[in-house]
Design a protein around this motif. Structure first.
Motif, PDB file in Angstrom:
ATOM      1  N   UNK A 219       0.861  -1.184   0.000  1.00  8.77           N
ATOM      2  CA  UNK A 219       0.000   0.000   0.000  1.00  8.77           C
ATOM      3  C   UNK A 219       0.895   1.230   0.000  1.00  8.77           C
ATOM      4  N   UNK A 220       0.724   2.100  -1.001  1.00  4.69           N
ATOM      5  CA  UNK A 220       1.460   3.358  -1.076  1.00  4.69           C
ATOM      6  C   UNK A 220       0.446   4.485  -0.956  1.00  4.69           C
ATOM      7  N   UNK A 221       0.457   5.169   0.184  1.00  2.00           N
ATOM      8  CA  UNK A 221      -0.581   6.155   0.457  1.00  2.00           C
ATOM      9  C   UNK A 221      -0.045   7.461   0.988  1.00  2.00           C
ATOM     10  N   UNK A 222      -0.958   8.315   1.414  1.00  3.22           N
ATOM     11  CA  UNK A 222      -0.600   9.634   1.900  1.00  3.22           C
ATOM     12  C   UNK A 222       0.278   9.559   3.146  1.00  3.22           C
ATOM     13  N   UNK A 223       0.106   8.523   3.944  1.00  6.50           N
ATOM     14  CA  UNK A 223       0.858   8.379   5.187  1.00  6.50           C
ATOM     15  C   UNK A 223       2.077   7.497   5.036  1.00  6.50           C
ATOM     16  N   UNK A 226       3.141   0.703   3.273  1.00  2.00           N
ATOM     17  CA  UNK A 226       3.000  -0.477   4.118  1.00  2.00           C
ATOM     18  C   UNK A 226       3.206  -1.700   3.238  1.00  2.00           C
ATOM     19  N   UNK A 227       3.998  -2.642   3.724  1.00  2.00           N
ATOM     20  CA  UNK A 227       4.312  -3.842   2.961  1.00  2.00           C
ATOM     21  C   UNK A 227       4.154  -5.046   3.896  1.00  2.00           C
ATOM     22  N   UNK A 228       3.282  -5.974   3.494  1.00  2.05           N
ATOM     23  CA  UNK A 228       3.150  -7.246   4.184  1.00  2.05           C
ATOM     24  C   UNK A 228       3.571  -8.355   3.223  1.00  2.05           C
TER      25      UNK A 228
END
Length: 248
Positions: A219-223, A226-228
């Motif tokens: 997930x590449x987002x504003x914050x 995240x990588x699982x």
């Protein structure tokens, strides 16, 4: 990697969200995700044999991922497709990386591939079978497999049954991962993890010396990112949070 699912500009707070299974020879060595480049900082798993990667992201919010492409063409495969991914991740945007891919495929020959480049501004698909084809992806959910993407499939004569099965599996995954009303990016990724490990959809592969070796949720987002990562087939392997040193 043989199944890549991308949700591009579907979720307001996360323009780039991806869930992917990597299918590979069981005895081909690999290393789990970590920081593999510093300028720009790149997080990716590593193919310990050729030195490249099949999926990763960088500090600019660029995701790059590749699947093999089945083709009847006789290609020399002079350079590793994984190194193409790693080189593309050194760029600051999907558009810049796309120009690099065009130059590389003009200068070198690779085995067949489908390559996705995505950031907040663009999502691009390259398909190479000796000829390079390029398309811009619209906002939505996209599924890429060895025979094509999003209902545009080219089943090779050499693998007709397996190719048709892949096309059917991709359609099923795309339907199953249609975003639900009010769904968040995290919620969608949780569902994607279940789908990628559910044998009903045919994308978690077990064979004689070959199969699904790992699965990635990014997930590449504003914050931030995240990588699982599941270091094994997702039907039987838990996803663990990737926390690289100096995480980007």
């Amino acid at each position: 990697m043989c199944t890549l699912t991308l949700a591009w500009r579907v979720f307001e707070d996360a323009p780039v969200v991806a869930a992917a299974n990597r299918d590979e020879l069981v005895d081909r060595p690999s290393e789990p995700p970590e920081v593999v480049e510093d300028d720009p900082r790149v997080v990716a798993p590593r193919d310990a044999e050729a030195g490249g990667t099949w999926i990763g992201y960088n500090e600019h919010g660029l995701l790059v991922a590749v699947t093999n492409r089945w083709t009847d063409a006789d290609l020399a495969g002079d350079r590793s497709r994984g190194l193409l991914v790693r080189d593309a991740l050194r760029h600051g945007s999907a558009e810049s990386a796309a120009r690099f891919v065009e130059r590389e495929t003009d200068a070198r020959e690779f085995d067949g591939f489908n390559l996705v480049l995505a950031d907040a501004d663009a999502a691009l698909l390259f398909e190479w079978d000796g000829t390079l084809r390029f398309s811009r992806l619209e906002p939505g959910v996209h599924v890429v497999v060895n025979v094509g993407a999003d209902g545009r499939f080219d089943v090779p004569e050499a693998r007709p049954d397996a190719g048709r099965d892949q096309a059917d599996n991709a359609r099923g995954v795309r339907t199953a991962l249609t975003p639900e009303p009010g769904e968040t990016a995290e919620g969608w990724l949780d569902r994607a993890a279940d789908v990628l490990g559910d044998h009903e959809y045919g994308v978690c592969v077990h064979g004689d010396g070959f199969g699904t070796r790992s699965s990635s949720l990014i997930l590449l987002g504003e914050d931030g990112a995240r990588y699982r990562f599941a270091d094994g087939p997702p039907c039987e392997t838990a996803f663990r949070e990737v926390r690289p040193e100096g995480q980007i």
